[in-house]
Motif scaffolding. Sequence first.
Motif, PDB file in Angstrom:
ATOM      1  N   VAL A 174      42.545  43.523  37.442  1.00 25.56           N
ATOM      2  CA  VAL A 174      41.954  42.385  38.152  1.00 25.56           C
ATOM      3  C   VAL A 174      40.505  42.696  38.532  1.00 25.56           C
ATOM      4  O   VAL A 174      39.608  41.840  38.398  1.00 25.56           O
ATOM      5  N   ALA A 175      40.265  43.925  38.999  1.00 23.65           N
ATOM      6  CA  ALA A 175      38.901  44.305  39.380  1.00 23.65           C
ATOM      7  C   ALA A 175      37.967  44.273  38.175  1.00 23.65           C
ATOM      8  O   ALA A 175      36.824  43.807  38.269  1.00 23.65           O
ATOM      9  N   ALA A 176      38.454  44.762  37.030  1.00 21.10           N
ATOM     10  CA  ALA A 176      37.622  44.781  35.824  1.00 21.10           C
ATOM     11  C   ALA A 176      37.293  43.365  35.367  1.00 21.10           C
ATOM     12  O   ALA A 176      36.143  43.045  35.020  1.00 21.10           O
ATOM     13  N   ILE A 177      38.290  42.495  35.371  1.00 21.21           N
ATOM     14  CA  ILE A 177      38.078  41.104  34.945  1.00 21.21           C
ATOM     15  C   ILE A 177      37.119  40.396  35.898  1.00 21.21           C
ATOM     16  O   ILE A 177      36.260  39.607  35.485  1.00 21.21           O
ATOM     17  N   GLY A 178      37.251  40.702  37.189  1.00 19.85           N
ATOM     18  CA  GLY A 178      36.416  40.051  38.191  1.00 19.85           C
ATOM     19  C   GLY A 178      34.942  40.375  38.075  1.00 19.85           C
ATOM     20  O   GLY A 178      34.097  39.661  38.640  1.00 19.85           O
ATOM     21  N   GLU A 179      34.607  41.449  37.351  1.00 24.28           N
ATOM     22  CA  GLU A 179      33.206  41.826  37.186  1.00 24.28           C
ATOM     23  C   GLU A 179      32.487  41.006  36.114  1.00 24.28           C
ATOM     24  O   GLU A 179      31.262  41.030  36.018  1.00 24.28           O
ATOM     25  N   VAL A 180      33.245  40.271  35.299  1.00 19.88           N
ATOM     26  CA  VAL A 180      32.647  39.526  34.189  1.00 19.88           C
ATOM     27  C   VAL A 180      31.905  38.299  34.730  1.00 19.88           C
ATOM     28  O   VAL A 180      32.456  37.539  35.533  1.00 19.88           O
ATOM     29  N   PRO A 181      30.654  38.092  34.318  1.00 22.74           N
ATOM     30  CA  PRO A 181      29.899  36.915  34.789  1.00 22.74           C
ATOM     31  C   PRO A 181      30.657  35.613  34.503  1.00 22.74           C
ATOM     32  O   PRO A 181      31.194  35.419  33.413  1.00 22.74           O
ATOM     33  N   GLY A 182      30.706  34.756  35.495  1.00 18.08           N
ATOM     34  CA  GLY A 182      31.384  33.473  35.346  1.00 18.08           C
ATOM     35  C   GLY A 182      32.798  33.453  35.884  1.00 18.08           C
ATOM     36  O   GLY A 182      33.353  32.385  36.148  1.00 18.08           O
ATOM     37  N   VAL A 183      33.421  34.629  36.069  1.00 16.84           N
ATOM     38  CA  VAL A 183      34.782  34.671  36.601  1.00 16.84           C
ATOM     39  C   VAL A 183      34.741  34.399  38.104  1.00 16.84           C
ATOM     40  O   VAL A 183      34.069  35.105  38.854  1.00 16.84           O
ATOM     41  N   GLU A 184      35.440  33.374  38.526  1.00  9.07           N
ATOM     42  CA  GLU A 184      35.457  32.995  39.938  1.00  9.07           C
ATOM     43  C   GLU A 184      36.587  33.669  40.694  1.00  9.07           C
ATOM     44  O   GLU A 184      36.429  34.041  41.852  1.00  9.07           O
ATOM     45  N   ARG A 185      37.721  33.828  40.059  1.00  6.37           N
ATOM     46  CA  ARG A 185      38.845  34.529  40.708  1.00  6.37           C
ATOM     47  C   ARG A 185      39.785  35.052  39.643  1.00  6.37           C
ATOM     48  O   ARG A 185      39.887  34.508  38.537  1.00  6.37           O
ATOM     49  N   ALA A 186      40.448  36.138  39.975  1.00  4.40           N
ATOM     50  CA  ALA A 186      41.459  36.723  39.085  1.00  4.40           C
ATOM     51  C   ALA A 186      42.553  37.301  39.972  1.00  4.40           C
ATOM     52  O   ALA A 186      42.262  38.002  40.946  1.00  4.40           O
ATOM     53  N   GLU A 187      43.800  36.981  39.650  1.00  4.89           N
ATOM     54  CA  GLU A 187      44.914  37.428  40.485  1.00  4.89           C
ATOM     55  C   GLU A 187      46.122  37.749  39.620  1.00  4.89           C
ATOM     56  O   GLU A 187      46.344  37.124  38.574  1.00  4.89           O
ATOM     57  N   ALA A 188      46.903  38.715  40.089  1.00  2.00           N
ATOM     58  CA  ALA A 188      48.167  39.054  39.434  1.00  2.00           C
ATOM     59  C   ALA A 188      49.233  38.064  39.855  1.00  2.00           C
ATOM     60  O   ALA A 188      49.322  37.677  41.027  1.00  2.00           O
ATOM     61  N   MET A 189      50.064  37.665  38.917  1.00  4.02           N
ATOM     62  CA  MET A 189      51.112  36.682  39.172  1.00  4.02           C
ATOM     63  C   MET A 189      52.473  37.302  38.822  1.00  4.02           C
ATOM     64  O   MET A 189      52.667  38.493  38.916  1.00  4.02           O
ATOM     65  N   GLY A 190      53.406  36.465  38.423  1.00  2.00           N
ATOM     66  CA  GLY A 190      54.703  36.935  37.956  1.00  2.00           C
ATOM     67  C   GLY A 190      55.514  37.665  39.006  1.00  2.00           C
ATOM     68  O   GLY A 190      55.381  37.449  40.213  1.00  2.00           O
ATOM     69  N   SER A 191      56.367  38.559  38.528  1.00  2.00           N
ATOM     70  CA  SER A 191      57.273  39.278  39.436  1.00  2.00           C
ATOM     71  C   SER A 191      56.510  40.180  40.390  1.00  2.00           C
ATOM     72  O   SER A 191      57.007  40.514  41.463  1.00  2.00           O
ATOM     73  N   LEU A 192      55.292  40.581  40.011  1.00  2.00           N
ATOM     74  CA  LEU A 192      54.483  41.407  40.907  1.00  2.00           C
ATOM     75  C   LEU A 192      54.068  40.599  42.136  1.00  2.00           C
ATOM     76  O   LEU A 192      54.141  41.081  43.263  1.00  2.00           O
ATOM     77  N   ARG A 193      53.648  39.349  41.926  1.00  2.00           N
ATOM     78  CA  ARG A 193      53.287  38.509  43.073  1.00  2.00           C
ATOM     79  C   ARG A 193      54.519  38.156  43.903  1.00  2.00           C
ATOM     80  O   ARG A 193      54.420  37.973  45.122  1.00  2.00           O
ATOM     81  N   ARG A 194      55.655  38.052  43.264  1.00  2.00           N
ATOM     82  CA  ARG A 194      56.890  37.795  44.012  1.00  2.00           C
ATOM     83  C   ARG A 194      57.393  39.062  44.697  1.00  2.00           C
ATOM     84  O   ARG A 194      58.381  39.030  45.429  1.00  2.00           O
TER      85      ARG A 194
END
Length: 580
Positions: A174-194
């Motif tokens: 998530v941290a790596a994806i969040g560094e890309v220009p234009g990315v506003e938010r990135a979050e883990a979902m699925g069973s991890l979020r549950r």
Amino acid sequence: MIGNGEIAAVLAELARLTTLEEGSSQSFRVRAYEKAARAVEAATESLADWTERRLTTLDGVGPGTARKIRELVETGTIDTLEALRDRYPPAFVDITRIPGVGPKTAVLLRERLGIESVEDLRRALDAERLRDVPGLGAKTEGNIRRSLERLGGLGGKDRRTPIIEAMRTARDAVAAIGEVPGVERAEAMGSLRRFRETIGDVDIIATSTGDPGAVMERFVSMPVVRDVVAFGGRKSAVVSSSGLQIDLRVVEPEQFGAAAVYFTGSKAHNIALRQRAIERGWTLNEYALADAESGAVVASETEEDVYEALGLTWIPPTIREDTGEIELAARGELPDLVTGADLRGDLHVHTDASGDGRAPMQAMLRACEDRGYEYVAITDHGEDLAINGLSRERMVAQRAELEAFADRFELAVLHGVELNIAPDGDLDYDPSFRSGFGFGVASVHSHFDLDRDAETKRIVRAMEDPSVNVIGHLTGRRIGRRPGIDLDVEAVLDAAARTGCAIEINSHLDRLDAPVEFLRMARDRDDVLFALSTDAHDVAELDNARWGVLQAQRGWIPRDRIVTTWPARRFMAWVRETRA
């Protein structure tokens, strides 16, 4: 640019694989990598531009490790690590999760029996081949068989990853994806979020106003990536070096709410939501809640919008399992679940006086005060825990030290102890000495393989001792590594109700103990109390309280049944009552 979290993750992986290479988790190189990983993770400044010489100024980073960090930053990998990954693939590393199969035994089984995976090991156990390996024998074979049976979900197509490992991998991605220009938010979902305790794969969604292709390029080039499974314009999948699959989907910002509902699940919860949508003439997918005929969007931007349109109050991800939450949300009657803001104290805190503690008492107390707590119990290990326990003399000295400076803090400080529960239920010290403590946590630290009756009796006997306020990490499990003790749950709940002794919700991701199944059996028992505590061994681990909150939510435990949400006056009255 590579982030500190990614660097720390690679160093931690080096430590794990070097354990196999050297046959011990206590070797100099293993401990050096572990210490360096902690130092990098704790750094407040990006290390990607630091020189080798400057990296060595970090406590725990030597010249050799500094060279590897620079190699990682400049090339995206480390030659030493790639060689270790080739020698010890994820399927082989899984074997070392099984109690009784340490690094030396795993390598021995590979050399003698050609065992390369958990499935290989199961077949060897069925054929009783382990007993013929020098140094093992029939007894060891039987112990490994029982451990493997109790762990479950290890190896094969249904392989599950312990949440502590999946959480780290997802955080770094998530941290790596969040560094890309234009990315506003990135979050883990699925069973991890549950907040499931083991994870099949990690789902990540990101919103971007820029080029989705740039997001995918960064995703597949992360240092933890071992294989790229799929690569596309808005969705890709990779397999990490530990064998965990990570799926990424990029959506438009206005689609985030619908995507979060869809990719969080659970499957049963989503089916029930789609049925409510159908009843209203709508469709629900990862893009929007929309009119079935016209395609007009009804809701999509936030989860709250989607749930509200379906006639529901927002449902916390931790309880989205279709076990009654939708019906309650429709009536506005969801349980009053605990949040981090509700916590008033921590009742299981270690200092560097314990052999496994890493911070002085004053630092731990200051950190608790900074969190706004009203009370805290210092609970270093009792004398019966080998190496880590404190003698009577050291406990008396610690009590005097605490009394000398306790008034400097704006919170009530209890001098407590974490007592060891012996196989027969006996505890450290004698009753008179135990009564001198202001608080008592009692925990199982050994003899995890007794039968159900014996394990239950030892817990109940500890509960009945007036020096015990809380039973710590009830089952003693380490998720994915050690099964919990076998207990008669109803008997334990009855004893908790009878004695007033609380059951801990241990917040460490490695434990999350008591397990969710136990909590759900207790949720309607108004006479059973819980203590949400961190079992922190350093200042950073006090932050683990957030995981205990999610575990309590997942177990549907009402906030008022958790004593660490009580104001100080009510809490101290309970302490006095249980110790009377």
